[in-house]
Scaffold this active site. Structure first.
Site, short mmCIF file in Angstrom:
data_model
loop_
_atom_site.label_atom_id
_atom_site.label_comp_id
_atom_site.label_asym_id
_atom_site.label_seq_id
_atom_site.Cartn_x
_atom_site.Cartn_y
_atom_site.Cartn_z
N LYS A 89 -16.07 10.80 -5.74
CA LYS A 89 -17.17 9.93 -5.06
C LYS A 89 -15.94 9.09 -4.21
O LYS A 89 -14.83 8.76 -4.54
CB LYS A 89 -17.49 8.99 -6.02
N GLU A 117 -0.77 4.72 -9.55
CA GLU A 117 -1.51 4.20 -8.52
C GLU A 117 -3.13 4.10 -8.76
O GLU A 117 -3.56 4.97 -9.33
CB GLU A 117 -1.50 4.96 -7.11
N ARG A 130 8.95 8.68 -9.30
CA ARG A 130 10.26 8.30 -8.72
C ARG A 130 10.47 6.84 -8.82
O ARG A 130 9.51 5.94 -9.25
CB ARG A 130 10.61 8.63 -7.27
N VAL A 186 10.26 2.93 -2.92
CA VAL A 186 10.63 2.04 -1.59
C VAL A 186 10.49 0.58 -2.13
O VAL A 186 11.22 -0.15 -2.06
CB VAL A 186 9.95 2.46 -0.42
C1 MV4 Z 1 -9.48 7.98 -1.96
C2 MV4 Z 1 -10.09 7.08 -1.17
C3 MV4 Z 1 -11.31 6.42 -1.55
N1 MV4 Z 1 -11.94 7.21 -2.45
N2 MV4 Z 1 -9.96 8.64 -2.80
C4 MV4 Z 1 -5.54 8.58 0.43
C5 MV4 Z 1 -4.14 9.09 0.07
C6 MV4 Z 1 -4.48 9.85 -1.10
N3 MV4 Z 1 -3.32 9.71 -2.15
C7 MV4 Z 1 -5.86 9.14 -1.76
N4 MV4 Z 1 -6.21 8.23 -0.91
C8 MV4 Z 1 -7.62 7.92 -0.87
N5 MV4 Z 1 -8.30 8.51 -1.65
C9 MV4 Z 1 -11.74 8.05 -3.30
N6 MV4 Z 1 -12.15 8.45 -4.34
C10 MV4 Z 1 -9.37 6.43 -0.20
C11 MV4 Z 1 -7.98 6.89 0.04
C12 MV4 Z 1 -7.25 6.26 1.01
C13 MV4 Z 1 -6.37 5.49 0.89
C14 MV4 Z 1 -5.72 5.32 -0.23
C15 MV4 Z 1 -4.67 4.12 -0.55
C16 MV4 Z 1 -3.90 3.78 0.43
C17 MV4 Z 1 -4.36 4.02 1.74
C18 MV4 Z 1 -5.61 4.63 1.94
C19 MV4 Z 1 -6.10 5.20 3.32
C20 MV4 Z 1 -7.16 6.13 3.41
C21 MV4 Z 1 -7.71 6.50 2.40
#
Ligand code: MV4
Length: 463
Positions: A201, A275, A292, A295
């Site tokens: 989702k 996270e 890890r 930063v």
């Molecule tokens: C998501 C999300 C919204 N909903 N998952 C981006 C990197 C990856 N590690 C996970 N990410 C995201 N996952 C769901 N179910 C939005 C992001 C996302 C994001 C997350 C953290 C910091 C910046 C971001 C930028 C765009 C999208």
């Protein structure tokens, strides 16, 4: 346990680790590439070994050369820092087989938590809230369509091997899912050699809130609260702060407990970061775990008055952590600005070159982690972060004021940096109000005109 640490890294983090080792009475070995002969980590380590040419693949990422450097200097442990080999399970395994202590989690922990689907499964088992979605890999589109129907749109398809936003597609309906599924799979196959996808989702307008945890080898686990890392651009963080503007003591306790339970299920060893995405209703969902030192670790160090790098090394030495969770309360509001050698006006293009002048801010509550100096030439081979400005004060309002003054005092001549961009962010009413989410920089800051007309619903789902 060990008495000499090889630091398999460069830049500010290498210096940070050298300082921690000195305080613990440990000898240090720096490794460096031909591009880093004049780097400060080489100057401040007890010994140094040139490990090859500038290209990371032939130096800082070359396992064989690093192990060889440890052997010729008789080092007994390796600290990987962040980036490079820090989350490489094979490297951690090689260290072990060469009788070198890898300062970090076990190879198995790195491997399990590095697999996004496996990590999610572990967290679910530990009772950590995870984003609704597929149970593991979705191999065919029809299955994805079925799951999306069940959880409702918008959905996001993610690469199992993903990172940095690659192999990720937001899909608002069935037609977009059909295209997104195949695009993401192809992209992931090309980028990671693994086309496997899973589905979730899509959480709209969340904060990125991560929890700092630590576990020792005696079953003790602690968390040091959160860092809000929502101020990012193309998955590069620019500002991190604690407390998060959305945090409450109760939410912190519940998220901290969840983070610790996640770490406990693998018997996690060392420092780690869990996270989460936190939505507008303060629901939180596990995203991934970083194995890890990060930063942005100084944000937590300043707020909680701890030394995470020393603790990380102590844990690797087998020591017992003697904190009490109830004592670990944030004492300061802390904000970090990443200062990069980049031209903001040219799409944040890296700007290597000579620093003709450098003046770093100071005073009470102002910390600058850096390995650059006046006259230093930033090489073009590595990442563009040249310094971290970490400011703390009793309240967020005071920390904002202090950061503005520190940014005014921060002088870099010779190459463009992100300092002017930070100055702008710290004038933005929404940032000042703590009213931001992960889409802030890309949708509401500066050139925030939408590229094409959108319905209200579409605008809300864009990131
Ligand atoms: C998501 C999300 C919204 N909903 N998952 C981006 C990197 C990856 N590690 C996970 N990410 C995201 N996952 C769901 N179910 C939005 C992001 C996302 C994001 C997350 C953290 C910091 C910046 C971001 C930028 C765009 C999208």
């Amino acid at each position: 346990m060990f008495d000499k640490v090889l630091i398999a890294n460069r830049g500010e983090i290498a210096l940070r680790i050298i300082r921690a080792c000195k305080e613990l009475g440990l000898k240090t070995v720096a490794v460096y590439s031909e591009a880093d002969r004049d780097a400060l980590h080489v100057r401040f380590a007890d010994e140094d070994v040139c490990i090859g040419p500038p290209q990371p693949g032939l130096s800082y990422l070359d396992t064989k050369r690093i192990i060889a450097a440890a052997e010729v200097t008789n080092a007994s442990a390796i600290h990987p820092g962040y980036g490079f080999l820090a989350e490489n399970a094979d490297f951690a395994e090689i260290c072990e087989s060469c009788d070198l202590v890898f300062i970090g989690p076990t190879p198995d922990q790195i491997r399990q938590l590095g697999d996004k689907v496996k990590a999610k499964e572990l967290m679910r088992k530990a009772g950590v809230p995870v984003t609704p979605g597929s149970d593991g890999i979705v191999s065919i589109f029809d299955e994805a369509a079925e799951i999306a129907k069940g959880i409702g749109y918008p959905v996001i398809v993610k690469a199992v091997a993903g990172g940095g936003g690659k192999g990720m597609r937001v899909c608002r309906d069935l037609a977009e899912l059909e295209r997104g599924f195949h695009l993401a799979s192809t992209e992931a196959g090309n980028a990671f050699g693994n086309p496997d996808l899973y589905l979730e989702k899509f959480i709209i307008g969340p904060h990125h809130v991560e929890f700092q945890i630590i576990g020792d080898q005696h079953g003790n686990f602690f968390h040091f609260g959160e860092r809000d890392c929502s101020i990012q651009r193309r998955h590069q963080k620019l500002i991190e702060e604690t407390p998060s503007p959305l945090m409450t003591p109760d939410l912190r306790r519940r998220m901290g407990e969840a983070a610790i339970n996640g770490a406990k299920i693998v018997g996690y060893r060392g420092v780690g970061t869990v996270e989460f995405l936190v939505d507008a209703d303060l629901n939180f969902f596990f995203m991934e775990m970083n194995t890890r030192i990060q930063v942005e670790h100084p944000v937590t160090e300043e707020a909680y008055e701890v030394d995470l790098v020393k603790d990380q090394i102590r844990v690797a030495m087998g020591e017992n952590l003697s904190y009490r969770q109830e004592d670990l309360i944030p004492k300061w509001a802390t904000i970090e600005c990443r200062i990069n050698a980049e031209d903001v006006e040219k799409d944040f293009r890296p700007t290597p070159g000579r620093l003709d002048a450098l003046h770093v801010p100071g005073g009470p509550g102002v910390r600058v982690d850096r390995a650059v100096y006046t006259g230093y030439t930033i090489p073009p081979y590595y990442d563009s972060m040249i310094a971290k400005l970490i400011v703390r004060a009793r309240t967020r309002e005071q920390a904002l004021i202090k950061t503005r003054h520190a940014l005014e005092e921060f002088i870099v001549e010779g190459v463009p940096t992100t300092i002017p961009f930070h100055r702008e962010i710290f004038q933005h009413p929404d940032f000042i109000a703590g009213n931001y989410d992960i889409a802030f920089l890309e949708t509401r800051f500066r050139n925030s005109e939408p590229e094409k007309p959108k319905t209200v619903d579409e605008a809300k789902t864009s990131t």
